[in-house]
Design a protein around this motif. Structure first.
Motif, short mmCIF file in Angstrom:
data_model
loop_
_atom_site.label_atom_id
_atom_site.label_comp_id
_atom_site.label_asym_id
_atom_site.label_seq_id
_atom_site.Cartn_x
_atom_site.Cartn_y
_atom_site.Cartn_z
N ASP A 38 11.38 -8.88 -15.19
CA ASP A 38 11.29 -9.95 -14.20
C ASP A 38 9.93 -10.62 -14.28
O ASP A 38 9.03 -10.18 -15.00
CB ASP A 38 11.53 -9.38 -12.80
N ILE A 39 9.78 -11.69 -13.51
CA ILE A 39 8.52 -12.44 -13.52
C ILE A 39 8.07 -12.68 -12.07
O ILE A 39 8.84 -12.47 -11.12
CB ILE A 39 8.68 -13.80 -14.25
N GLY A 40 6.81 -13.12 -11.95
CA GLY A 40 6.28 -13.47 -10.62
C GLY A 40 6.18 -12.27 -9.72
O GLY A 40 5.84 -11.15 -10.14
N LYS A 41 6.48 -12.47 -8.46
CA LYS A 41 6.40 -11.40 -7.48
C LYS A 41 7.40 -10.29 -7.77
O LYS A 41 7.18 -9.14 -7.38
CB LYS A 41 6.62 -11.95 -6.07
N ASN A 42 8.49 -10.65 -8.44
CA ASN A 42 9.49 -9.62 -8.76
C ASN A 42 8.97 -8.63 -9.81
O ASN A 42 9.56 -7.56 -9.98
CB ASN A 42 10.76 -10.29 -9.27
N ALA A 43 7.88 -9.01 -10.52
CA ALA A 43 7.33 -8.12 -11.53
C ALA A 43 6.10 -7.38 -11.03
O ALA A 43 5.50 -6.60 -11.79
CB ALA A 43 6.97 -8.92 -12.78
N GLU A 44 5.67 -7.61 -9.79
CA GLU A 44 4.52 -6.91 -9.25
C GLU A 44 4.87 -5.44 -9.04
O GLU A 44 5.94 -5.11 -8.49
CB GLU A 44 4.06 -7.55 -7.95
N MET A 45 3.93 -4.57 -9.44
CA MET A 45 4.22 -3.13 -9.39
C MET A 45 2.99 -2.38 -8.91
O MET A 45 1.88 -2.93 -8.86
CB MET A 45 4.65 -2.64 -10.78
N TYR A 46 3.18 -1.15 -8.56
CA TYR A 46 2.06 -0.30 -8.18
C TYR A 46 2.28 1.10 -8.74
O TYR A 46 3.41 1.56 -8.93
CB TYR A 46 1.89 -0.27 -6.66
N PHE A 47 1.13 1.76 -9.03
CA PHE A 47 1.14 3.08 -9.65
C PHE A 47 0.63 4.11 -8.65
O PHE A 47 -0.24 3.82 -7.82
CB PHE A 47 0.24 3.10 -10.90
N THR A 48 1.15 5.31 -8.76
CA THR A 48 0.69 6.42 -7.93
C THR A 48 0.67 7.69 -8.75
O THR A 48 1.43 7.84 -9.72
CB THR A 48 1.61 6.62 -6.70
N ILE A 49 -0.25 8.58 -8.37
CA ILE A 49 -0.28 9.94 -8.96
C ILE A 49 0.50 10.84 -8.02
O ILE A 49 0.14 11.01 -6.85
CB ILE A 49 -1.73 10.43 -9.12
N VAL A 50 1.57 11.40 -8.52
CA VAL A 50 2.47 12.16 -7.67
C VAL A 50 2.28 13.66 -7.78
O VAL A 50 2.63 14.41 -6.86
CB VAL A 50 3.94 11.78 -7.96
N SER A 51 1.70 14.13 -8.89
CA SER A 51 1.54 15.58 -9.05
C SER A 51 0.54 15.83 -10.16
O SER A 51 0.08 14.90 -10.85
CB SER A 51 2.88 16.27 -9.34
N GLY A 52 0.21 17.11 -10.36
CA GLY A 52 -0.70 17.52 -11.42
C GLY A 52 -1.97 18.14 -10.87
O GLY A 52 -2.29 18.01 -9.68
N ASP A 53 -2.70 18.85 -11.75
CA ASP A 53 -3.93 19.52 -11.32
C ASP A 53 -5.12 18.57 -11.22
O ASP A 53 -6.21 18.98 -10.85
CB ASP A 53 -4.27 20.66 -12.28
N GLY A 54 -4.92 17.28 -11.57
CA GLY A 54 -6.01 16.30 -11.47
C GLY A 54 -5.84 15.32 -10.34
O GLY A 54 -6.49 14.26 -10.34
N MET A 55 -4.95 15.64 -9.38
CA MET A 55 -4.73 14.70 -8.28
C MET A 55 -6.00 14.45 -7.47
O MET A 55 -6.24 13.34 -7.00
CB MET A 55 -3.62 15.21 -7.35
#
Length: 793
Positions: free
Chosen positions: A297-314
């Motif tokens: 998708d393009i524009g606002k439909n392509a906006e995304m966000y990342f999160t760290i959900v698990s792991g020993d480096g949280m």
């Protein structure tokens, strides 16, 4: 064809019907053209006629292509008896140019090809007149010539190119855009302007309504996918004659775009396992790497966000989204230590910020594993504390340890650490640190009353890599000891009345102490032991660090003793106990009944607080400076130069005036005035009295004994030559330490004026041994000038 009313006949060509005629009875007209008002009586018999000629309109076909004039119709009046006396006259729009009429028979023609789209009808006027008299036989009547339309114009769209859009995955029949065409032909005549729309290009994606021109989608949501095809070009036709064969056609182009909807979730473009590296020296907020994910998708439909959900480096790392590139940026959140943990693993999740539930679920996301390796870095030594606080008594001896610091090399090599003091923080070199064990000790004695805190910085450096070093602040507080005696808070001076009461309080005193005991100050006041038995005053300790000075008798006499000095011992309450003796000055004064001071002795007044020593010194300095200014001004006024007797271009002389000489005082500063040479007789008289110096008596014989004196000079040149010779050969000529200059160039000299500093020089050797006979004052000078050159070689 004759009308129902006498007077006018109208013949219409082309089989057209005659329009309704209007009747008029307000005026009458005779054959010969004479007009009279209705109801007027005349000798001649009048015939009443009803006027009946007026046409509504003629019809003419547009776009006539024949070579001859196009015949429109014929106008004929019943007043025309064929005898040639009737003339037809035409006026109005295009009369004489576009339209002409035969004035004899009334035939009406069009002279040119006409276009209904330019002008649909013309308004003309016609009348009949008598050729002989010029009188109107019929009233002027207005009529129209209307053009019959033919299908000679193709439909025209309002735009050459249309632009429209529709969301992708729209349902069948979704309206996109409406196109509109017009036809210049007459819509009221036949089907020339009746349009039908059709689509010639754009199948099978779009369709058009044949009557309204509205374009719709023709395929379902699955076939209208923006990610597969975004732009379409559709050609629409508009055909007149209701779409029948033979009609004219116009076309337009419609560019249609599919707008994006959020129907695709983001996906990681890299492998599901991502490897990154970060140096252990990275500070908080330093980026480690970027994780890229894509969204179709393009524009606002392509906006995304990342999160760290698990792991020993949280707890050790954070992730954020770059708004420009839509990449996930992993950053350090806490300090890293390769020696403690060399690697970390985290699970990263990516998803859209805005989710359209019509096309995908709210849980649409993608996952990836990121392994972060911590790289070993040669780090500087690390102190076990962020700062150190040390305490030492102010009377500690030189060399006493104050405290110690400790630092280690955090790297695996565990390099040896040496310590030093940053001397910029210890300019007086009060402290030092042992380079091996980090103990801090004193180099000089300390005084808390001067400086209570000392802030220094200690440096820890790796022994094998001196570039790796770190600093730590050390705060050293000096602990107080009781090493200062209390003193009066101020200089106390008071008075006592001659008549008073025993035990009367005349002053309250307090004390201060530079020390600061932890329990607070506690002062004790008492009379000095030497004045306890014969003191005229006593001291009462108030118990609140103050004391009252009391009288011991009821009367005092200013004449017997005007000033008393009361010695008070002040003792602190700390250990070791410190004490000092303060002196209170008490003046004896006469007072009124209320105890107010009236008069004190001069002695007492002189000892009273007045001007301070500094103020008195300042006043004396000002007086001295003022006196020096006056003396300097007077000396400058005395040395002001006098105006010369003669101001002339040739009266030039050079005077060398010596100051601080050993010779004849004021005689040495008498300048020579050449103006006196103008009166040689006066000069000769004055020379007899001033020839020899008054302060010396030379023993040598003069150059000219009294019996061999030269004759008086008769001219200035001769006078100067005599004086030059005399001063060169006679050392006793006054003044001996001044340069006597005689110069006279005379009138008409090319040089005009020359300096005479070198005119009296002589190349003959002088014998200065006679200076030793002038007394002890000139012995030193005789030794200098009488010595041979060999004496100085």
């Amino acid at each position: 064809m004759r009308t129902l009313f006498p007077g006018v006949v109208c013949v219409l060509c082309l089989g057209l019907s005659l329009d309704a005629l209007s009747l008029s009875g307000s005026r009458t007209e005779t054959l010969d053209g004479e007009e009279t008002e209705a109801g007027t009586t005349r000798n001649k018999l009048l015939k009443r006629v009803r006027r009946g000629w007026m046409w509504n309109q003629f019809f003419l076909q547009e776009e006539y292509t024949g070579s001859d004039y196009q015949y429109i119709g014929k106008l004929q009046s019943d007043q025309d008896h064929g005898n040639g006396l009737v003339k037809y006259v035409l006026s109005g729009e295009g009369a004489g140019t576009i339209f002409v009429i035969d004035e004899n028979n009334g035939d009406l023609h069009a002279t040119r090809r006409l276009d209904r789209e330019e002008k649909a009808f013309y308004i003309l006027k016609a009348t009949v007149v008598n050729k002989r008299t010029g009188h109107k036989l019929e009233p002027e009547t207005e009529f129209k010539v209307k053009l019959h339309d033919i299908n000679d114009n193709e439909p025209q769209f309002s735009k050459e190119v249309y632009t429209g859009s529709v969301p992708e995955r729209s349902d069948i029949g979704t309206s996109v855009i409406q196109v509109t065409a017009t036809d210049a032909d007459d819509s009221m005549y036949g089907n020339s302007a009746k349009l039908i729309y059709s689509i010639s290009q754009g199948h099978p994606y779009f369709s058009v309504d044949p009557n309204t021109g509205v374009i719709h989608t023709a395929l379902g949501p699955a076939d209208m996918d923006r990610e597969q095809r975004e732009h379409y070009q559709v050609v629409i036709e508009a055909k007149d004659m209701a779409g029948q064969r033979g009609g004219l056609t116009g076309t337009t182009t419609v560019n249609i775009s599919l707008t994006d909807v959020n129907d695709n979730p983001p996906r990681f473009t890299q492998s599901k396992i991502i490897a990154l590296k970060v140096p252990e020296s990275s500070k908080s907020g330093v980026p480690v790497g970027k994780i890229k994910a894509t969204d179709r998708d393009i524009g606002k439909n392509a906006e995304m966000y990342f999160t760290i959900v698990s792991g020993d480096g949280m707890d050790m790392f954070d992730i954020s989204t770059d708004k420009d590139t839509q990449e996930g940026v992993i950053t350090v959140s806490k300090s890293l230590d390769y020696e403690k943990k060399p690697s970390y693993t985290v699970e990263i999740q990516v998803q859209n910020i805005q989710v359209d539930t019509r096309f995908m679920s709210a849980g649409s996301k993608d996952m990836a594993t990121v392994r972060i390796a911590v790289e070993d870095v040669d780090e500087p030594p690390l102190f076990d504390k962020a700062s150190y606080l040390m305490e030492v008594k102010e009377d500690a001896a030189v060399g006493v340890a104050v405290g110690s610091v400790s630092a280690i090399d955090p790297d695996g090599a565990r390099s040896i650490v040496k310590y030093s003091i940053d001397r910029r923080t210890d300019m007086d070199r009060l402290f030092n640190v042992h380079p091996g064990n980090g103990s801090v000790f004193l180099l000089k004695s300390l005084d808390r009353e001067k400086t209570a805190w000392h802030n220094i910085s200690i440096i820890a450096t790796e022994f094998h890599n001196p570039r790796q070093s770190s600093h730590v602040p050390v705060y050293i507080r000096l602990l107080d000891i009781n090493d200062n005696a209390p003193t009066f808070a101020t200089v106390y001076e008071t008075f006592v009345c001659e008549r008073t009461k025993a035990g009367q309080r005349i002053q309250t005193v307090s004390a201060v102490d530079a020390d600061e005991p932890s329990a607070g100050h506690k002062f004790f006041f008492s009379l000095a032991p030497e004045g306890t038995h014969r003191s005229n005053f006593t001291v009462r300790d108030n118990g609140d660090n103050t004391a009252g000075i009391l009288t011991r008798r009821a009367s005092y006499s200013r004449r017997q003793q005007s000033v008393y000095l009361v010695s008070v011992v002040i003792t602190d309450g700390d250990y070791p106990m410190q004490s000092s003796t303060g002196t209170l000055t008490v003046r004896v004064c006469s007072c009124d009944r209320d105890g107010n001071m009236e008069l004190c002795n001069a002695e007492a007044l002189s000892s009273s607080p007045g001007l301070s020593t500094g103020a008195i010194i300042a006043i004396l300095l000002c007086a001295i400076i003022l006196l020096m200014i006056v003396v300097l001004f007077t000396a400058l006024k005395r040395q002001r130069k006098q105006e010369p007797l003669i101001i002339s271009k040739e009266d030039v002389r050079d005077n060398v005036v010596s100051y601080n000489d050993e010779g004849g005082g004021e005689e040495d500063t008498q300048a020579f005035d050449i103006g006196a040479l103008r009166h040689l007789d006066t000069v000769a008289t004055l020379e007899e009295s001033s020839k020899h110096r008054r302060d010396i008596v030379p023993t040598d014989t003069l150059l000219y004994p009294p019996h061999r004196r030269p004759a008086p000079a008769t001219s200035v040149r001769e006078f100067i030559n005599q004086r030059v010779l005399e001063n060169n050969c006679n050392p006793a000529a006054p003044p001996y330490d001044s340069l006597a200059t005689y110069a006279y160039e005379g009138a008409g000299s090319v040089a005009e004026s020359l300096s005479s500093l070198a005119s009296a020089s002589s190349d003959t050797e002088q014998d200065y041994h006679y200076l030793s006979d002038w007394g002890p004052r000139f012995r030193k000078l005789a030794d200098l000038y009488g010595a041979e050159d060999s004496d100085f070689s």
